[in-house]
Scaffold this motif. Structure first.
Motif, mmCIF file in Angstrom:
data_model
loop_
_atom_site.group_PDB
_atom_site.id
_atom_site.type_symbol
_atom_site.label_atom_id
_atom_site.label_comp_id
_atom_site.label_asym_id
_atom_site.label_seq_id
_atom_site.Cartn_x
_atom_site.Cartn_y
_atom_site.Cartn_z
ATOM 1 N N ASP A 42 0.892 -1.158 0.050
ATOM 2 C CA ASP A 42 0.074 0.003 -0.130
ATOM 3 C C ASP A 42 0.996 1.252 -0.111
ATOM 4 O OD1 ASP A 42 -2.256 -1.629 0.020
ATOM 5 O OD2 ASP A 42 -2.177 -1.724 2.324
ATOM 6 N N LEU A 43 2.001 1.145 0.681
ATOM 7 C CA LEU A 43 2.864 2.189 0.992
ATOM 8 C C LEU A 43 3.471 2.726 -0.711
ATOM 9 C CD1 LEU A 43 4.808 1.941 4.151
ATOM 10 C CD2 LEU A 43 3.031 3.422 3.685
ATOM 11 N N SER B 250 -9.201 2.679 14.041
ATOM 12 C CA SER B 250 -10.499 2.957 13.370
ATOM 13 C C SER B 250 -10.204 3.188 12.140
ATOM 14 C CB SER B 250 -11.387 3.883 14.242
ATOM 15 O OG SER B 250 -10.984 5.087 13.897
ATOM 16 N N LEU B 251 -11.334 3.130 11.106
ATOM 17 C CA LEU B 251 -11.051 3.699 9.715
ATOM 18 C C LEU B 251 -10.901 5.095 9.649
ATOM 19 C CD1 LEU B 251 -11.224 2.828 6.745
ATOM 20 C CD2 LEU B 251 -13.752 2.912 6.726
ATOM 21 N N ALA B 252 -11.776 5.632 10.639
ATOM 22 C CA ALA B 252 -11.811 7.120 10.435
ATOM 23 C C ALA B 252 -10.232 7.605 11.040
ATOM 24 C CB ALA B 252 -12.734 7.763 11.772
ATOM 25 N N SER B 253 -9.370 6.948 11.724
ATOM 26 C CA SER B 253 -8.145 7.202 11.971
ATOM 27 C C SER B 253 -6.990 6.575 11.230
ATOM 28 C CB SER B 253 -7.651 6.964 13.464
ATOM 29 O OG SER B 253 -8.815 7.568 14.416
ATOM 30 N N VAL B 254 -7.386 6.214 10.143
ATOM 31 C CA VAL B 254 -6.462 5.542 9.139
ATOM 32 C C VAL B 254 -5.202 5.996 8.917
ATOM 33 C CG1 VAL B 254 -7.794 5.825 6.853
ATOM 34 C CG2 VAL B 254 -6.577 3.817 7.088
ATOM 35 N N GLN B 255 -5.552 7.485 8.354
ATOM 36 C CA GLN B 255 -4.306 8.099 8.046
ATOM 37 C C GLN B 255 -3.060 8.473 9.218
ATOM 38 O OE1 GLN B 255 -4.099 9.034 5.227
ATOM 39 N NE2 GLN B 255 -5.681 10.300 4.299
ATOM 40 N N ASP B 256 -3.678 8.224 10.475
ATOM 41 C CA ASP B 256 -2.708 8.249 11.534
ATOM 42 C C ASP B 256 -2.046 6.782 11.569
ATOM 43 O OD1 ASP B 256 -3.285 10.770 12.416
ATOM 44 O OD2 ASP B 256 -4.994 9.977 13.969
ATOM 45 N N TYR C 113 -1.304 5.018 8.954
ATOM 46 C CA TYR C 113 -0.499 4.890 7.785
ATOM 47 C C TYR C 113 0.920 5.511 8.332
ATOM 48 C CZ TYR C 113 -2.377 2.841 3.725
ATOM 49 O OH TYR C 113 -3.185 1.648 2.944
ATOM 50 N N SER C 114 0.727 6.872 8.921
ATOM 51 C CA SER C 114 1.783 7.732 9.462
ATOM 52 C C SER C 114 2.690 6.781 10.443
ATOM 53 C CB SER C 114 1.323 8.775 10.257
ATOM 54 O OG SER C 114 2.570 9.513 10.728
ATOM 55 N N ARG D 67 6.473 5.255 9.388
ATOM 56 C CA ARG D 67 7.634 5.747 10.060
ATOM 57 C C ARG D 67 8.457 4.477 10.983
ATOM 58 N NH1 ARG D 67 6.397 8.646 14.042
ATOM 59 N NH2 ARG D 67 3.874 8.394 13.736
ATOM 60 N N ARG D 68 7.743 3.273 10.999
ATOM 61 C CA ARG D 68 8.090 2.027 12.004
ATOM 62 C C ARG D 68 8.010 2.549 13.337
ATOM 63 N NH1 ARG D 68 12.658 -1.564 9.090
ATOM 64 N NH2 ARG D 68 11.402 -1.962 6.898
#
Length: 342
Positions: free
Chosen positions: A41-42, A317-323, A325-326, A330-331
């Motif tokens: 996905d990345l 949650s899906l609502a926080s999916v961007q967090d 990914y971050s 960044r591992r």
């Protein structure tokens, strides 16, 4: 419904999309109950997957409940809990009949790449009879989450490496796919397993969960292998890391007449320096996963012979999916895998 959408290279956005419906008679609609983020996905996010299509919902690791099926679907029904296969395959073409489903002329990697995937609430799965694996009652969503992708990759890598009980097996890379590969290599009970990893946190993760495995840094890998094999080198090497250095290590640390299995996805071309390898008589096995053993993998999970739930170190949650990914990119915080709850 909410869906994480690839809108442009470098950009994923949480957008509103209509709930999908049946398009072909071989389709199923699955309500996603748990999904995950994969390193692939990345690669899409950063524009390095050429076949990916702008506007698609990303994600190809997911489990859920069948909501509807097309008229031609025979193996699953509404209400069934299922794991979704990363590969879309018809089961009938030249390649599918030979279990080379990655090369299906009617499929390949579609979900989350060329058609809408699973980091959302509902997903349409083509060729549902081959693309869905039933989850037994005694297997949780978390236990089943990786069956269709990284566990299938690890199982395939171990299988084609032709491991025997006399072998010393080197796994290069202790990321999520490397650890799934380790789980599957253990099924063959080789004489020794060595995992080579640069990241001290991931080395510690392997040491904690697999104390019987020798976990090493690249600088000590050669000496450890020689000590285990009377100086010969690894009988089987599985390269899962995907860097220039690890590609070189894979063939250098293999003994003459060994099998080297390349699972990794590289960002650029790799070269085999054949004059330097002359006389080693190595067999290379390369390519994308042929995820045709998902039923067997699910059975092994149900029997308690494979367990990857400890790979899920974080849940969002899906609502926080961007967090999510971050953190994953960044591992950070010792992350191995992130689960997404729609």
């Amino acid at each position: 419904m909410k869906a994480l959408t690839y809108t442009a290279p470098g950009t994923f956005e949480l957008t509103e999309k209509p709930t999908p419906g049946i398009v072909e008679e071989t389709d199923a609609i699955v309500r996603v109950t748990l999904a995950s983020i994969c390193s692939s996905d990345l690669h899409i996010l950063h524009g390095s997957v050429q076949q990916s299509v702008s506007g698609i919902t990303v994600g190809h690791e997911m489990v859920g409940i069948v909501e509807a099926t097309g008229k031609a679907v025979a193996k699953v029904k509404p209400g069934d809990r299922v794991a979704v296969n990363v590969e879309t395959f018809c089961g009938e073409c030249f390649y599918c009949r030979r279990s080379f489903v990655n090369n299906c002329i009617n499929g390949g990697w579609q979900l989350g790449c060329r058609i809408d995937g699973g980091q959302t609430e509902y997903v349409r799965v083509p060729y549902a009879d081959t693309g869905l694996t039933l989850i037994p009652e005694n297997v949780s969503d978390r236990q089943a989450l990786f069956v269709g992708d990284i566990l299938a990759t690890g199982y395939w890598a171990a299988k084609i490496s032709e491991i025997s009980s006399d072998d010393t097996v080197l796994i290069i890379g202790a990321g999520p796919t490397g650890i799934c590969t380790l789980e599957c290599v253990r099924l063959y009970s080789p004489a020794a397993i060595v995992v080579c990893e640069t990241d001290p946190l991931r080395r510690n993760f392997v040491q904690t969960h697999y104390p019987q495995v020798k976990t090493v840094m690249p600088s000590e890998c050669e000496s450890v292998l020689k000590g285990l094999t009377d100086g010969r080198g690894a009988d089987r090497v599985i390269e899962v890391a995907g860097t220039d250095d690890t590609f070189r290590m894979a063939w250098q640390l293999a003994r003459p007449n060994a099998i080297v299995t390349i699972v990794a996805l590289y960002d650029k071309e790799q070269t085999l320096p054949l004059p330097w390898m002359y006389g080693k008589n190595l067999t290379f096995k390369t390519g994308g996963v042929d995820a045709c053993d998902c039923n067997r993998i699910m059975q092994l999970i149900a029997e308690g012979k494979i367990d990857t739930t400890h790979l899920i170190t974080h849940t969002y949650s899906l609502a926080s999916v961007q967090d999510a990914y971050s953190l994953f990119e960044r591992r950070a915080e010792g992350v191995i895998k992130v689960a997404i709850e729609p």
